[in-house]
Design a protein around this motif. Structure first.
Motif, PDB file in Angstrom:
ATOM      1  N   ILE A   1       1.043  -1.794   3.601  1.00 39.83           N
ATOM      2  CA  ILE A   1       2.005  -1.399   4.625  1.00 39.83           C
ATOM      3  C   ILE A   1       2.262   0.099   4.579  1.00 39.83           C
ATOM      4  O   ILE A   1       2.198   0.793   5.598  1.00 39.83           O
ATOM      5  CB  ILE A   1       3.344  -2.127   4.423  1.00 39.83           C
ATOM      6  N   LYS A   2       2.524   0.621   3.348  1.00 39.97           N
ATOM      7  CA  LYS A   2       2.882   2.038   3.259  1.00 39.97           C
ATOM      8  C   LYS A   2       1.715   2.919   3.684  1.00 39.97           C
ATOM      9  O   LYS A   2       1.906   3.959   4.312  1.00 39.97           O
ATOM     10  CB  LYS A   2       3.309   2.386   1.826  1.00 39.97           C
ATOM     11  N   MET A   3       0.484   2.475   3.338  1.00 40.80           N
ATOM     12  CA  MET A   3      -0.707   3.230   3.721  1.00 40.80           C
ATOM     13  C   MET A   3      -0.807   3.308   5.242  1.00 40.80           C
ATOM     14  O   MET A   3      -1.089   4.359   5.817  1.00 40.80           O
ATOM     15  CB  MET A   3      -1.923   2.524   3.124  1.00 40.80           C
ATOM     16  N   MET A   4      -0.543   2.161   5.906  1.00 40.56           N
ATOM     17  CA  MET A   4      -0.594   2.114   7.369  1.00 40.56           C
ATOM     18  C   MET A   4       0.421   3.094   7.964  1.00 40.56           C
ATOM     19  O   MET A   4       0.102   3.863   8.875  1.00 40.56           O
ATOM     20  CB  MET A   4      -0.273   0.687   7.816  1.00 40.56           C
TER      21      MET A   4
ATOM     22  N   ALA B   1       9.553  -0.337   4.157  1.00 43.72           N
ATOM     23  CA  ALA B   1       8.519  -0.696   3.181  1.00 43.72           C
ATOM     24  C   ALA B   1       9.131  -0.811   1.791  1.00 43.72           C
ATOM     25  O   ALA B   1       8.763  -1.707   1.023  1.00 43.72           O
ATOM     26  CB  ALA B   1       7.404   0.338   3.204  1.00 43.72           C
ATOM     27  N   GLY B   2      10.094   0.086   1.478  1.00 42.66           N
ATOM     28  CA  GLY B   2      10.739   0.041   0.173  1.00 42.66           C
ATOM     29  C   GLY B   2      11.520  -1.238  -0.007  1.00 42.66           C
ATOM     30  O   GLY B   2      11.428  -1.903  -1.048  1.00 42.66           O
ATOM     31  N   VAL B   3      12.298  -1.638   1.020  1.00 41.43           N
ATOM     32  CA  VAL B   3      13.073  -2.887   0.920  1.00 41.43           C
ATOM     33  C   VAL B   3      12.122  -4.073   0.804  1.00 41.43           C
ATOM     34  O   VAL B   3      12.323  -4.971  -0.022  1.00 41.43           O
ATOM     35  CB  VAL B   3      13.991  -3.047   2.149  1.00 41.43           C
ATOM     36  N   ALA B   4      11.044  -4.056   1.594  1.00 44.76           N
ATOM     37  CA  ALA B   4      10.102  -5.179   1.565  1.00 44.76           C
ATOM     38  C   ALA B   4       9.506  -5.339   0.175  1.00 44.76           C
ATOM     39  O   ALA B   4       9.285  -6.457  -0.285  1.00 44.76           O
ATOM     40  CB  ALA B   4       8.989  -4.963   2.594  1.00 44.76           C
ATOM     41  N   TYR B   5       9.260  -4.212  -0.528  1.00 44.93           N
ATOM     42  CA  TYR B   5       8.689  -4.357  -1.866  1.00 44.93           C
ATOM     43  C   TYR B   5       9.748  -4.701  -2.905  1.00 44.93           C
ATOM     44  O   TYR B   5       9.560  -5.617  -3.708  1.00 44.93           O
ATOM     45  CB  TYR B   5       7.951  -3.080  -2.266  1.00 44.93           C
ATOM     46  N   CYS B   6      10.880  -3.969  -2.863  1.00 39.78           N
ATOM     47  CA  CYS B   6      11.863  -4.154  -3.929  1.00 39.78           C
ATOM     48  C   CYS B   6      12.517  -5.523  -3.872  1.00 39.78           C
ATOM     49  O   CYS B   6      12.781  -6.128  -4.901  1.00 39.78           O
ATOM     50  CB  CYS B   6      12.943  -3.087  -3.839  1.00 39.78           C
TER      51      CYS B   6
ATOM     52  N   PHE C   1      11.451  -8.260  -1.805  1.00 39.75           N
ATOM     53  CA  PHE C   1      10.594  -9.414  -1.525  1.00 39.75           C
ATOM     54  C   PHE C   1       9.232  -9.313  -2.196  1.00 39.75           C
ATOM     55  O   PHE C   1       8.433 -10.232  -2.106  1.00 39.75           O
ATOM     56  CB  PHE C   1      10.399  -9.566  -0.016  1.00 39.75           C
ATOM     57  N   GLY C   2       8.963  -8.198  -2.854  1.00 36.43           N
ATOM     58  CA  GLY C   2       7.683  -8.050  -3.539  1.00 36.43           C
ATOM     59  C   GLY C   2       6.479  -7.995  -2.621  1.00 36.43           C
ATOM     60  O   GLY C   2       5.384  -8.386  -2.990  1.00 36.43           O
ATOM     61  N   VAL C   3       6.672  -7.536  -1.378  1.00 33.07           N
ATOM     62  CA  VAL C   3       5.586  -7.517  -0.397  1.00 33.07           C
ATOM     63  C   VAL C   3       4.997  -6.121  -0.299  1.00 33.07           C
ATOM     64  O   VAL C   3       5.722  -5.147  -0.089  1.00 33.07           O
ATOM     65  CB  VAL C   3       6.105  -7.960   0.983  1.00 33.07           C
ATOM     66  N   ARG C   4       3.681  -6.000  -0.493  1.00 33.06           N
ATOM     67  CA  ARG C   4       3.021  -4.707  -0.375  1.00 33.06           C
ATOM     68  C   ARG C   4       2.012  -4.663   0.774  1.00 33.06           C
ATOM     69  O   ARG C   4       1.766  -3.622   1.348  1.00 33.06           O
ATOM     70  CB  ARG C   4       2.261  -4.390  -1.672  1.00 33.06           C
ATOM     71  N   THR C   5       1.378  -5.807   1.085  1.00 36.60           N
ATOM     72  CA  THR C   5       0.299  -5.782   2.081  1.00 36.60           C
ATOM     73  C   THR C   5       0.744  -6.436   3.382  1.00 36.60           C
ATOM     74  O   THR C   5       1.728  -7.177   3.427  1.00 36.60           O
ATOM     75  CB  THR C   5      -0.938  -6.525   1.563  1.00 36.60           C
ATOM     76  N   VAL C   6      -0.008  -6.155   4.429  1.00 43.30           N
ATOM     77  CA  VAL C   6       0.329  -6.669   5.751  1.00 43.30           C
ATOM     78  C   VAL C   6       0.274  -8.197   5.758  1.00 43.30           C
ATOM     79  O   VAL C   6       1.124  -8.859   6.347  1.00 43.30           O
ATOM     80  CB  VAL C   6      -0.637  -6.083   6.792  1.00 43.30           C
ATOM     81  N   ASP C   7      -0.716  -8.775   5.039  1.00 40.54           N
ATOM     82  CA  ASP C   7      -0.875 -10.233   5.082  1.00 40.54           C
ATOM     83  C   ASP C   7       0.315 -10.954   4.465  1.00 40.54           C
ATOM     84  O   ASP C   7       0.666 -12.057   4.880  1.00 40.54           O
ATOM     85  CB  ASP C   7      -2.158 -10.630   4.349  1.00 40.54           C
ATOM     86  N   ASP C   8       0.944 -10.309   3.449  1.00 35.98           N
ATOM     87  CA  ASP C   8       2.075 -10.954   2.795  1.00 35.98           C
ATOM     88  C   ASP C   8       3.342 -10.903   3.633  1.00 35.98           C
ATOM     89  O   ASP C   8       4.313 -11.588   3.312  1.00 35.98           O
ATOM     90  CB  ASP C   8       2.365 -10.272   1.448  1.00 35.98           C
ATOM     91  N   LEU C   9       3.331 -10.073   4.681  1.00 28.56           N
ATOM     92  CA  LEU C   9       4.560  -9.891   5.453  1.00 28.56           C
ATOM     93  C   LEU C   9       5.060 -11.207   6.034  1.00 28.56           C
ATOM     94  O   LEU C   9       6.256 -11.386   6.231  1.00 28.56           O
ATOM     95  CB  LEU C   9       4.324  -8.898   6.594  1.00 28.56           C
TER      96      LEU C   9
ATOM     97  N   VAL D   1      10.383 -17.435  -4.053  1.00 31.65           N
ATOM     98  CA  VAL D   1      11.386 -16.633  -4.754  1.00 31.65           C
ATOM     99  C   VAL D   1      12.777 -16.981  -4.234  1.00 31.65           C
ATOM    100  O   VAL D   1      12.959 -17.277  -3.052  1.00 31.65           O
ATOM    101  CB  VAL D   1      11.108 -15.136  -4.515  1.00 31.65           C
ATOM    102  N   GLN D   2      13.756 -16.956  -5.129  1.00 33.02           N
ATOM    103  CA  GLN D   2      15.124 -17.234  -4.704  1.00 33.02           C
ATOM    104  C   GLN D   2      15.623 -16.112  -3.798  1.00 33.02           C
ATOM    105  O   GLN D   2      15.134 -14.986  -3.884  1.00 33.02           O
ATOM    106  CB  GLN D   2      16.053 -17.384  -5.921  1.00 33.02           C
TER     107      GLN D   2
END
Lengths: 125, 489
Positions: free
Chosen positions: B303-306, B351-356, B358-366, B446-447
């Protein structure tokens, strides 16, 4: 063609600058060792500083401190002080950049156990 | 008092940065309130400064009483003042946002982080004000050195990206300094307005062309213009989540501001040097950046790369705007610069909230967070509207004025580039939303995590700002047309 060569050799300082700059750039591009890259980078910065100093030099001129306060100032007699001042600042900037670069190198070495770019790229995969 | 405002704005973050390591030696948790307090004061002072500049004209600040061609001059004109309000406000939001992510993500180096951010902000302030080519170089380097250190502050993969950025950034700085020394050798001055007066007599000089070329290549590396953008996506992707919003929204934009200064305040951009029309050249570079950046963004998985590649394409769109050689295009370009800074900040906050959280880094995990956090998707929709450029947002009006300027100049290639880049932006956001709303994705195990208030606050403010910039685009554009125009446009 001949005139161009003559013109170049009449200004050996410019020739030196070009050689050092390209040398540094070559080292930076071709070496895989990160510290060698930094050495190339520093050579390149130094060459620009050398260029700045060399354009301020004059034949037969002295340091820019007034010889006498009564006579009118003749700019021909003094070297231009401004590029030297710029050079000092540029040196400080270069040293700071080199310091951050070496700190990053040390951190990279602690993490990956290598300073070779290709090794690190393989470990990143 | 009001003539001291530029120095006050600059010194606030600088003094806070210098005193930070001493004050927070024993009490590390003080660093956050101190930085927030400093930046709040800085936002207020920059707003006072903007008000003052609008009503009483620009402030020319000369250091230690040396008169202009000899001394170093700072000018708080309309453009710099508008950019400063934006800069300080976004820096404040970035620091507020970092509250939630920093202790975990920064590896405990909190004091380092706040010191470097404040140093970066003061250097960017210096770039906005400087009217001296060498002074500009010094601040560019201070900003660059703090960004290298900020990217590497948490260690990990970012270290290598920061090293690459350092090597390329220093190459850019050396080329810029080389260009400055060429111009000094030709003209004997470093002051921008003095240089602008002397240049028309020197147009035959080859050293002038060489020096300008070196300067533009150097600044191009600093602002991630397309052939020189290689350092930027990796550095911003692997940088800690609380660092990348500040860097992505501010550093490249302020380097672009330096480019604009040299193009319009030093050179009269409409002149043709040795049969090279500068405006056409910059328009072509901008068109390339706009299209290539958006195409590369489409190919990214992270996501961040995009988003970083999206930022590269927007640099191109701003360049297209300012290279039309008329007031409409210039105002549109600067307005788009303001919008782009806000949008980049919002994207990297997301992107920061999505990772911190929800642990999401890639588009597919969104897809995994679609059900869990509808409000996050809501913010993403607003930012996406801005990035694509749909009507209620500021992005639309920015592109609108850029296209109007290009039509006025009869420059149809630029219009086509903006439209193609918009379509590609639409394509990669469609890809993003397709991943979010795809059916059959496994819900996350994840909870449910409580989202911190500061994240919601920063996301809310940036999303609101994107829409407010759109709703109030007419007065802002009018302000830019009245106050921020270059002298000979």
């Amino acid at each position: 063609m001949v005139e161009a060569f003559v013109a170049v050799f009449q200004r050996p300082n410019f020739l030196t600058f070009v050689i050092i700059f390209l040398w540094g750039f070559y080292i930076m591009v071709t070496r895989f060792n990160l510290v060698k890259k930094l050495i190339g980078m520093y050579l390149m910065q130094t060459s620009v500083i050398f260029f700045l100093v060399s354009i301020s030099a004059k034949k037969g001129a002295t340091i820019p401190v007034l010889l006498s306060t009564t006579e009118p100032v003749k700019a021909v007699n003094y070297a231009n002080p401004l590029p030297h001042v710029l050079t000092l600042t540029a040196i400080v900037v270069g040293v700071a950049t080199l310091g951050v670069g070496l700190a990053l190198c040390a951190a990279i070495y602690r993490k990956y156990g290598s300073l070779d770019e290709q090794d690190i790229l393989e470990k990143l995969k | 008092m009001s003539h001291q405002l530029p120095a006050i704005i600059f010194l606030l973050p600088l003094f806070a940065a210098i005193s930070m390591p001493v004050v927070c030696l024993k009490n590390r948790h003080w660093s956050h309130p101190i930085s927030v307090g400093t930046l709040v004061v800085m936002v207020l002072v920059s707003i006072i400064n903007l008000y003052n500049v609008i009503h009483h004209g620009e402030i020319r600040y000369v250091f230690s009483g040396w008169s202009v061609p000899l001394g170093i001059e700072w000018v708080a004109d309309g453009l710099a003042s508008v950019i400063l309000v934006l800069l300080s406000a976004l820096a404040l939001l970035g620091v507020v946002f970092s509250r939630t992510t920093s202790p975990k993500a920064l590896g405990g180096r909190i004091v380092h982080y706040y010191t470097l951010v404040l140093l970066l902000i003061s250097a960017l302030t210096g770039i906005a004000f400087a009217r001296d080519l060498f002074n500009l170089f010094v601040f560019l380097e201070v900003a660059a050195i703090s960004s290298y250190a900020l990217i590497g502050v948490a260690g990990g993969r970012a270290l290598f990206a920061a090293f690459r950025y350092l090597v390329l950034g220093t190459l850019g700085a050396s080329l810029y300094l080389l260009g400055v020394s060429y111009l000094y050798a030709v003209s004997g001055t470093l002051n921008m307005s003095d240089l602008a007066e002397r240049l028309p007599l020197l147009l035959h000089s080859k050293a002038l062309v060489g020096g300008l070329l070196f300067m533009f290549i150097g600044l191009g590396i600093k602002m991630a213009l397309v052939p020189f953008h290689a350092w930027m996506p990796e550095a911003y992707t692997y940088a800690p989540d609380s660092v990348s919003p500040i860097l992505a929204s501010l550093v490249t934009k302020v380097a672009l501001l330096a480019w604009i200064r040299i193009m319009y305040w030093v050179l009269n951009a409409t002149i043709i040097i040795n049969e090279i029309p500068i405006l056409v050249m910059v328009a072509v570079l901008g068109a390339l950046a706009a299209v290539i950046g958006a195409t590369l963004a489409l190919a990214q998985r992270e996501i961040k790369m995009m988003f970083a590649y999206g930022g590269i394409s927007h640099i191109g769109i701003i360049l297209i705007g300012i290279s039309q050689g008329n007031q409409t295009g210039f105002a549109g370009g600067v307005f788009y610069l303001l919008n782009d800074a806000v949008m980049q900040a919002a994207l990297f906050f997301l992107a920061g909230v999505a990772y911190c959280q929800f642990g999401v880094r890639t588009v597919d995990d969104l897809g995994r967070i679609g059900k869990q956090a509808p409000w996050l998707i809501g913010f993403l929709v607003v930012v996406a509207l801005g990035m694509i450029g749909l009507p209620p947002t500021g992005g639309f009006f920015g592109k609108w004025y850029i296209i109007l300027g290009a039509l006025e100049a009869g420059n149809y290639v630029s219009v086509a580039a903006v439209v193609v880049s918009t379509l590609l932006t639409l394509a990669y956001f469609v890809r993003l939303f397709e991943a979010i709303f795809r059916r059959g994705t496994t819900p996350m195990e994840v909870q449910v995590v409580e989202i911190p208030v500061s994240s919601k606050l920063t996301l809310g403010i940036t999303s609101a700002a994107i829409i407010i910039l759109g709703l109030f685009s007419a007065p802002i554009i009018q302000l830019l047309l009245d106050q921020a125009m270059p002298p000979r446009l």
